[in-house]
Design an enzyme around this catalytic site. Structure first.
Site, mmCIF file in Angstrom:
data_model
loop_
_atom_site.group_PDB
_atom_site.id
_atom_site.type_symbol
_atom_site.label_atom_id
_atom_site.label_comp_id
_atom_site.label_asym_id
_atom_site.label_seq_id
_atom_site.Cartn_x
_atom_site.Cartn_y
_atom_site.Cartn_z
ATOM 1 N N LYS A 188 0.831 -1.206 0.000
ATOM 2 C CA LYS A 188 0.000 0.000 0.000
ATOM 3 C C LYS A 188 0.874 1.268 0.000
ATOM 4 O O LYS A 188 2.102 1.188 0.087
ATOM 5 C CB LYS A 188 -0.962 -0.046 1.199
ATOM 6 C CG LYS A 188 -2.019 -1.166 1.078
ATOM 7 C CD LYS A 188 -2.973 -0.911 -0.034
ATOM 8 C CE LYS A 188 -3.939 -1.973 -0.483
ATOM 9 N NZ LYS A 188 -4.366 -3.084 0.281
HETATM 10 C C1 LIG Z 1 -5.531 -4.102 0.435
HETATM 11 C C2 LIG Z 1 -6.997 -3.896 0.524
HETATM 12 C C3 LIG Z 1 -7.744 -4.332 1.639
HETATM 13 C C4 LIG Z 1 -7.186 -5.258 2.691
HETATM 14 O O1 LIG Z 1 -6.138 -4.747 3.406
HETATM 15 P P1 LIG Z 1 -5.423 -5.644 4.517
HETATM 16 O O2 LIG Z 1 -4.722 -4.613 5.357
HETATM 17 O O3 LIG Z 1 -4.491 -6.559 3.803
HETATM 18 O O4 LIG Z 1 -6.476 -6.372 5.284
HETATM 19 C C5 LIG Z 1 -9.076 -4.000 1.728
HETATM 20 N N1 LIG Z 1 -9.669 -3.288 0.753
HETATM 21 C C6 LIG Z 1 -9.006 -2.875 -0.348
HETATM 22 C C7 LIG Z 1 -9.729 -2.082 -1.362
HETATM 23 C C8 LIG Z 1 -7.649 -3.178 -0.504
HETATM 24 O O5 LIG Z 1 -7.009 -2.804 -1.611
#
Ligand SMILES: *Cc1c(COP(=O)(O)O)cnc(C)c1O
Length: 399
Positions: A188
């Site tokens: 992210k």
């Molecule tokens: C990455 C992502 C998540 C999940 O994130 P985690 O921290 O891995 O649980 C949820 N929603 C979206 C849109 C994502 O891209």
């Protein structure tokens, strides 16, 4: 480099971890306090202040934050919750865990965000909430969704996993919903490895904090020193979703750098957009005038008039140019678990899923690497005549 040296592989994403994160983690490890404590509180407070929200709770993932959001708002068996399908499976999965039914609606053609009109049309007597997602870091129409939720007595929850540093119409993504969830997963815009945060209305975050800590009414850290740690009560069937201070230490430093990271991503995005705009059948991302995007994704869309399909282009980039890409997303309504449940077709979502390609776009990229991606796409398009197309694909299959 000689002709026989392969180019180093350029991954789709790479985290940017510096000495500051390492020093902060070391400080935490030496401090003797490892679980959710002073570092988590610092991280929560920094995000809370920047967004101007009432409360914030650092948790183990965005998925945990979403699950807590649904539990804290009382979403339950029999409820319907409207959500896009062009997203990650986390929110729909967590909705199913509460017994609620996700109702998938289509996205807008320009921003690929959930369409407010499609959402409105999907409201029934059983609808309890709308879960929006800010595709790639470009906020959805937050004003329209806030008004829709208020007019129809629904909860608004933001899956803001892509948009911790983004705004639209002067409003920060994550500051408009009753609750919003952020992700600090490794790929992210900022990361703690694994991690997430839930922000929003004080009453709901308070409830989520209780549910995210076994249903125990105050944290060990808060209890520590004032009361015996054995003197606790459990008032709700809670789970364990808190972020550790080791993780929060990374978060404190990454969050400090996030504006700079975002600026760097925006710079790469601008370079891509001006260099790729002439390629036939290739669309670059559209940014609406009142938007400051978070630039989690730099998406191109490879349409029918391009010389190669999205899958062919991705394969050529990988095999011939050693450039990694990614795709966001396989629509949730086409995944095995969900494929029986969707009655209506979602044409914009399905077209996006066929055409979208995420290019490398992250602060650790050098300008040479950016140029490498641009040159590779230009070479592929240049050779995209019938003759060139055959030789490129043959060369690839011969490897
Ligand atoms: C990455 C992502 C998540 C999940 O994130 P985690 O921290 O891995 O649980 C949820 N929603 C979206 C849109 C994502 O891209």
């Amino acid at each position: 480099m000689t002709d026989t040296d392969p180019l180093p592989f350029l991954p789709w994403n790479r985290p940017s971890i510096g000495d500051e994160e390492i020093a902060e983690v070391t400080d935490t490890l030496r401090s003797g306090w490892l679980t959710h404590g002073p570092k988590a509180a610092r991280f929560e407070e920094a995000v809370r202040q920047a967004l101007g929200v009432e409360d914030s709770f650092a948790v183990s993932s965005c998925t945990a934050a979403l699950h807590l959001a649904f539990l804290a708002t009382g979403i339950k068996d029999g409820d319907e919750v409207i959500t896009p399908s062009l997203t990650f499976c986390a929110a729909p999965n967590a909705l199913l865990q509460t017994g609620a039914t996700p109702v998938f609606v289509d996205v807008e053609p320009l921003t690929y965000n959930i369409d407010p009109h499609a959402a409105e049309a999907a409201i029934t007597d059983r609808t309890k909430a709308i879960v929006v997602m800010h595709y790639g870091g470009h906020p959805c129409d937050l004003r329209a969704f806030r008004k829709l939720a208020d007019d129809r007595g629904l909860l608004l929850i933001e899956d803001a996993a892509h948009a911790l540093h983004a705004s639209r119409d002067g409003q920060r993504a994550g500051s408009v919903g009753d609750l919003a969830a952020f992700s600090f997963y490794a790929n992210k815009a900022m990361t703690t490895g694994e991690g997430g945060m839930l922000v929003g209305r004080a009453d709901l975050v308070h409830r989520a904090r209780l549910l995210g800590r076994h249903g125990i009414d105050s944290s060990v850290w808060q209890r520590h020193g004032t009361r015996s740690t054995a003197a606790y009560d459990v008032t709700a069937p809670g789970l364990k979703y808190v972020m550790s201070d080791v993780t929060a230490a990374i978060g404190v430093q990454q969050y400090r750098k996030l504006p700079v990271f975002t600026e760097r991503r925006a710079g790469i995005a601008a370079t891509y957009t001006s260099a790729l705009s002439g390629l036939s059948g290739l669309a670059t991302p559209v940014i609406l005038p009142t938007v400051e995007p978070g630039w989690f994704l730099y998406s191109i869309f490879i349409g029918d008039t391009a010389p190669f399909s999205r899958n062919e282009a991705a394969e050529l980039l990988r095999a011939r140019y050693r450039i990694g890409t990614s795709q966001h997303f396989r629509p949730v309504h086409t995944l095995g678990l969900y494929s029986q449940t969707q009655a209506q077709p979602l044409p914009v979502t399905e077209a996006a899923a066929r055409q979208q390609l995420s290019l490398p776009c992250y602060p650790g990229m050098t300008s040479l690497e950016t140029v490498r991606v641009i040159d590779a796409l230009h070479s592929i398009w240049d050779e995209g005549t019938e003759a060139g197309r055959v030789s490129l694909l043959e060369e690839h299959h011969a490897q």
